[in-house]
Design an enzyme around this catalytic site. Sequence first.
Site, PDB file in Angstrom:
ATOM      1  N   GLU A  33       0.869  -1.175   0.000  1.00 36.67           N
ATOM      2  CA  GLU A  33       0.000   0.000   0.000  1.00 36.67           C
ATOM      3  C   GLU A  33       0.906   1.224   0.000  1.00 36.67           C
ATOM      4  OE1 GLU A  33      -2.209   1.016   3.544  1.00 36.67           O
ATOM      5  OE2 GLU A  33      -3.596   2.278   2.421  1.00 36.67           O
ATOM      6  N   ARG A 258       6.037 -12.723   9.286  1.00 33.54           N
ATOM      7  CA  ARG A 258       6.752 -11.507   8.935  1.00 33.54           C
ATOM      8  C   ARG A 258       8.079 -11.433   9.686  1.00 33.54           C
ATOM      9  NH1 ARG A 258       2.671  -7.552  10.207  1.00 33.54           N
ATOM     10  NH2 ARG A 258       3.908  -6.310   8.768  1.00 33.54           N
ATOM     11  N   LYS A 268       4.696   0.410  10.268  1.00 31.83           N
ATOM     12  CA  LYS A 268       4.695   1.641   9.482  1.00 31.83           C
ATOM     13  C   LYS A 268       4.229   2.817  10.316  1.00 31.83           C
ATOM     14  CE  LYS A 268       3.748   0.151   4.732  1.00 31.83           C
ATOM     15  NZ  LYS A 268       2.710   0.227   3.690  1.00 31.83           N
TER      16      LYS A 268
END
Length: 556
Positions: A33, A258, A268
């Site tokens: 994104e 992850r 983020k």
Amino acid sequence: MEQKNNHFIEEIIEQDIREGKHGGRIHTRFPPEPNGYLHIGHAKSICLNFGLTQKYNGKTNLRFDDTNPVTEDVEFVESIQEDIKWLGFDWEDRLYYASDYFPQLYEFALQLIKEGKAYVDDLNSEEVAALKGSPTEPGKPSPYRDRTVEENLKLFQEMKEGKYKEGEKTLRAKIDLASPNMHMRDPILYRILFTPHHRTGTQWCIYPMYDFAHGQSDAIEGITHSICTLEFENHRPLYDWFIHELKLFPSRQIEFARLNLSYTVMSKRKLLQLVKENIVSSWDDPRMPSIAGFRRRGYTPESIRNFATMVGVARRENVIDLSLLEFAIRDDLNKKATRVMVVLHPILLKIINLPEDHREDLEIDNNPEDETAGKHIMSFSNMCYIESEDFMMQPPPKYHRLSPGEMVRLKGAYIVKCESVELNTDGSIKTILCSYVANSKSGNDQSGIKVKSVIHWVDAKSCSDAEVRLYDRLFRVEDPNDQQGDFKDYINPDSLITIPNAKIENFLKTDTAIGKSYQFLRHGYFCMDRDSSEAKVVFNKTVGLKDSYQKSNAKN
RNA sequence: UGACCUAUGGUGUAACGGUAGCACACCGGAUUUUGAUUCCGUUUGUUAAGGUUCGAAUCCUUAUAGGUCAACCA
């Protein structure tokens, strides 16, 4: 760095190839994104997705999942592409955007409405949440759940035409309010947003939710293996429901754990906070775990790719030791980086048995690990700077460096012996006075003297000044996410130490370019920062050399 | 106390019912004109309890621990 054993995703792919699934075609995608910079965790995913298709002769798309105009921006679209290219991967002509599929997604929504599998809901977000139940209690139906197809069609059309305010209406799937999987409890498909989109502008005022866009985007692109992180596991039944109901290409979603790295944060949101609150200078601050940060810090694409291989791919939560990343960059730079001498904390050393006007050019190996790397010239006179920590008036045991009466070799030059020191009025050392051994010249040593130590130096009469920025881990604790209070309370106050006037050998002044890596002998790896100017050269510390002397001292 | 997922040295990750290996870290030693690199070596592990089997890290059951999910974020 070859890995011998396949990880579980490779096993799945090899089985699919054996069984001839999709005709043996392998197609993955990296779907960021555009709402922030890529970090080292994304690098793992990029290396995984592109690496897999390199190995199995497939293709990887780059697709921006840009379904939320409120947080997204072209700045990030650009930085993301730059970072992937820098890492060494190529999506060729397959650059896509979920926003490219808005018309088709809209048709999918109409299809569901017509089949009675989606409805327009007038409830606001609080009301929806209240009726959703909890993981242990089933949800309750919205009073609008049983609107007719005609009514839903009309209302959805009006939503699209901008007749309703943000939040006033949503389109929801009609699935199962009692499902133990919360994602199946009539998830929202479309919401109203009047923020202009970075690509479609004001063309749309309804936007698909990620869950209604992601799986279908994979299907549209014919993605065979849709690789994502563990937190999307519970979404998979919903994606499979859409694929089934809309009769789409059946991409298979595979989840992996992850990457987490010790002594840093990876979310983020938190990284954005560090930038916004000026705790770091920018997204590419060399302390940031962003790809741009590592690049500016002096990490190479090879080192990050090797790191991504070494950490492996599995389904359990993990925290990788920062030392593994440091190993990866040292391993790479050791083979590549030109050795130079830089004195960070200078102290003057004068050779008393050499004339004041003595000048001599010495040849120094560029890289002992690489015979083809050649040599460079370093000038030598009767005055040089050495590292202040390489001299002690009263040396502790096992101190191999210079002290009164002791000898060391000046790297690439001569053996010197400390005869005495000159003091300042405050008692501090002004100059170390040494004699040199004339027949001990490096490469042609006839003296027969064995010294315990070789130290680096720069010629005091020809050296220049440079700014050197010493970077260390951003946080003082291994896991900043797992602490009392705010994660920002655990920032390492010494994560940046600036040395304004380090002494660099002349060669380094003339040779270097922004981003080029060097080994500052006995210190570590450094690269020239983009803040450098004609007037002042700036170097960033990438990583230190391993230091067993300092380590054994720390123990005592 | 719902559903789903996970559990192998300090950290990661292999072993596909048959010798628990590899990398990093750590600790020793050798070499070294970088206390680096390189080389050699030591120590450290299958969450627990049952079961299946000639044989279980691996299959089954239960327990325990951890993770994910109740945004009109992705």
